[in-house]
Design a protein around this motif. Sequence first.
Motif, PDB file in Angstrom:
ATOM      1  N   PRO A 166       0.813  -1.222   0.000  1.00 27.19           N
ATOM      2  CA  PRO A 166       0.000   0.000   0.000  1.00 27.19           C
ATOM      3  C   PRO A 166       0.845   1.271   0.000  1.00 27.19           C
ATOM      4  O   PRO A 166       0.435   2.298  -0.561  1.00 27.19           O
ATOM      5  CB  PRO A 166      -0.805  -0.118   1.301  1.00 27.19           C
ATOM      6  CG  PRO A 166      -0.828  -1.583   1.605  1.00 27.19           C
ATOM      7  CD  PRO A 166       0.492  -2.091   1.127  1.00 27.19           C
ATOM      8  N   SER A 167       2.044   1.186   0.586  1.00 31.50           N
ATOM      9  CA  SER A 167       2.885   2.375   0.717  1.00 31.50           C
ATOM     10  C   SER A 167       3.748   2.662  -0.498  1.00 31.50           C
ATOM     11  O   SER A 167       4.291   3.756  -0.643  1.00 31.50           O
ATOM     12  CB  SER A 167       3.807   2.224   1.939  1.00 31.50           C
ATOM     13  OG  SER A 167       4.658   1.089   1.782  1.00 31.50           O
ATOM     14  N   ASP A 168       3.890   1.658  -1.406  1.00 31.71           N
ATOM     15  CA  ASP A 168       4.805   1.825  -2.530  1.00 31.71           C
ATOM     16  C   ASP A 168       4.425   0.836  -3.632  1.00 31.71           C
ATOM     17  O   ASP A 168       4.550  -0.376  -3.448  1.00 31.71           O
ATOM     18  CB  ASP A 168       6.255   1.586  -2.084  1.00 31.71           C
ATOM     19  CG  ASP A 168       7.282   1.910  -3.147  1.00 31.71           C
ATOM     20  OD1 ASP A 168       6.918   1.987  -4.342  1.00 31.71           O
ATOM     21  OD2 ASP A 168       8.465   2.094  -2.789  1.00 31.71           O
ATOM     22  N   PRO A 169       3.985   1.326  -4.793  1.00 25.03           N
ATOM     23  CA  PRO A 169       3.579   0.420  -5.870  1.00 25.03           C
ATOM     24  C   PRO A 169       4.738  -0.391  -6.448  1.00 25.03           C
ATOM     25  O   PRO A 169       4.504  -1.361  -7.187  1.00 25.03           O
ATOM     26  CB  PRO A 169       2.994   1.367  -6.924  1.00 25.03           C
ATOM     27  CG  PRO A 169       3.641   2.693  -6.652  1.00 25.03           C
ATOM     28  CD  PRO A 169       3.812   2.751  -5.165  1.00 25.03           C
ATOM     29  N   ASN A 170       5.972  -0.024  -6.111  1.00 19.60           N
ATOM     30  CA  ASN A 170       7.139  -0.756  -6.601  1.00 19.60           C
ATOM     31  C   ASN A 170       7.628  -1.820  -5.617  1.00 19.60           C
ATOM     32  O   ASN A 170       8.668  -2.434  -5.834  1.00 19.60           O
ATOM     33  CB  ASN A 170       8.284   0.214  -6.898  1.00 19.60           C
ATOM     34  CG  ASN A 170       7.943   1.169  -8.016  1.00 19.60           C
ATOM     35  OD1 ASN A 170       7.412   0.762  -9.057  1.00 19.60           O
ATOM     36  ND2 ASN A 170       8.225   2.445  -7.817  1.00 19.60           N
ATOM     37  N   ARG A 171       6.900  -2.021  -4.527  1.00 24.99           N
ATOM     38  CA  ARG A 171       7.275  -3.002  -3.516  1.00 24.99           C
ATOM     39  C   ARG A 171       6.089  -3.923  -3.259  1.00 24.99           C
ATOM     40  O   ARG A 171       4.955  -3.633  -3.633  1.00 24.99           O
ATOM     41  CB  ARG A 171       7.702  -2.308  -2.212  1.00 24.99           C
ATOM     42  CG  ARG A 171       8.885  -1.366  -2.365  1.00 24.99           C
ATOM     43  CD  ARG A 171      10.174  -2.125  -2.595  1.00 24.99           C
ATOM     44  NE  ARG A 171      11.314  -1.222  -2.736  1.00 24.99           N
ATOM     45  CZ  ARG A 171      11.857  -0.873  -3.890  1.00 24.99           C
ATOM     46  NH1 ARG A 171      11.349  -1.337  -5.028  1.00 24.99           N
ATOM     47  NH2 ARG A 171      12.892  -0.063  -3.931  1.00 24.99           N
ATOM     48  N   VAL A 172       6.350  -5.035  -2.588  1.00 23.23           N
ATOM     49  CA  VAL A 172       5.289  -5.984  -2.255  1.00 23.23           C
ATOM     50  C   VAL A 172       5.341  -6.301  -0.765  1.00 23.23           C
ATOM     51  O   VAL A 172       6.350  -6.063  -0.091  1.00 23.23           O
ATOM     52  CB  VAL A 172       5.414  -7.292  -3.075  1.00 23.23           C
ATOM     53  CG1 VAL A 172       5.231  -7.040  -4.553  1.00 23.23           C
ATOM     54  CG2 VAL A 172       6.756  -7.980  -2.802  1.00 23.23           C
ATOM     55  N   VAL A 173       4.242  -6.833  -0.268  1.00 21.24           N
ATOM     56  CA  VAL A 173       4.174  -7.324   1.110  1.00 21.24           C
ATOM     57  C   VAL A 173       3.553  -8.713   1.079  1.00 21.24           C
ATOM     58  O   VAL A 173       2.901  -9.096   0.095  1.00 21.24           O
ATOM     59  CB  VAL A 173       3.334  -6.391   2.013  1.00 21.24           C
ATOM     60  CG1 VAL A 173       4.014  -5.042   2.188  1.00 21.24           C
ATOM     61  CG2 VAL A 173       1.919  -6.217   1.455  1.00 21.24           C
ATOM     62  N   ALA A 174       3.774  -9.476   2.133  1.00 21.82           N
ATOM     63  CA  ALA A 174       3.191 -10.815   2.204  1.00 21.82           C
ATOM     64  C   ALA A 174       1.673 -10.721   2.110  1.00 21.82           C
ATOM     65  O   ALA A 174       1.052  -9.861   2.735  1.00 21.82           O
ATOM     66  CB  ALA A 174       3.599 -11.489   3.508  1.00 21.82           C
ATOM     67  N   ASP A 175       1.078 -11.580   1.302  1.00 15.02           N
ATOM     68  CA  ASP A 175      -0.366 -11.617   1.139  1.00 15.02           C
ATOM     69  C   ASP A 175      -0.934 -12.613   2.147  1.00 15.02           C
ATOM     70  O   ASP A 175      -0.698 -13.821   2.045  1.00 15.02           O
ATOM     71  CB  ASP A 175      -0.714 -12.041  -0.292  1.00 15.02           C
ATOM     72  CG  ASP A 175      -2.178 -11.838  -0.620  1.00 15.02           C
ATOM     73  OD1 ASP A 175      -2.824 -11.038   0.072  1.00 15.02           O
ATOM     74  OD2 ASP A 175      -2.665 -12.470  -1.572  1.00 15.02           O
TER      75      ASP A 175
END
Length: 355
Positions: free
Chosen positions: A334-343
């Motif tokens: 949510p904080s950065d479209p170029n990064r991911v977080v665990a789903d």
Amino acid sequence: MIGHDENGDGVGRRGRRSKVLKAAGLALAGLLVLGAGTAGWVYWQLNRNIRSVDIDSALGDDRPAKAVVTPSSPASASASPSASPLPSGALNILVLGSDSRSGTVNAKLGGGDSSGARSDTAMVVHIDAGRTRATVVSIPRDTLVTRPSCPLPSGGSTAVAYGAMFNSAYAVGGPVCAVKTAESVTGVRMDHYVEIDFSGFAKLVNALGGVTVTTGQDIDDDRSHLHLAAGTHHLNGKQALALARTRHGIGDGSDLGRIGLQQKLVKALLERIAGTDLLTDPARLYGVANAVTGSLTTDTGLDSLAELSGLGLSLKSLTSDEVRTVTMPVTTAPSDPNRVVADEPEASELWNSLG
């Protein structure tokens, strides 16, 4: 959800892949014990090549519990009555590809003089009890995580970091922090640690005489210096390394596309090892063994040829159709479209299945 199972190659290829893995296992066993039956100085040199880090002592007891150990079965014992049976308990191994620029060769292959190092590739290899099944989980380097406080070799510790990229753990605290962060993210105890650097990977591919891969699309990446038309190519070490590292010339430029190429390259390496008669070619066998051991950093539980060969031999019944390769489920941060977080909860469910 971003993340997928890399299987689905079809039943028709299982037999061939099974033979590939078995041949690779035999070749690995030969590499690791090279010199035991030849010259003692060769064994000493290869053994001396391996670097290690005492991760267990550094992290202490503040870690996930170890997997339940399954006693060795009679079937896993060596043919020699006096030899100890091979281990057969479940294992979790953190495997990292380091983008260290230390040394002239690594700096040149890395494409510049960038200081420090990060884990360019991260995989958790889970081997089930009995060692006949395995799951390889790739963790995207762009995953944002809470990086825990890590002990430093010089004393003291790093601060907790929120929303840090997963691969930054290695940069700030080396293998110890990489393991601690992986355990924090997964909740899984890492029984062993294996790392290979730029130059070592390139040397390994060159020692094997290159690898052949087929790409389904053009790759045009100025950053990794890789330019390939779609089709089949025989790559040398430098080109194979560029393929493992490229990301800007394929797909959406994220790490997920690169992970797919890395999986393809691993299979190509296995096929090359299976198709190369290393055990009857001492010169090439020594070259491959020297490249492998000279590029490895392990935990102290795998820092000798005897320990590495024991691990390799314990996996002799593991066939490729029982090896599942997946990517940790992630979604756009949510904080950065170029990064991911665990789903979640899919990511936690995956890690819990490895317990």
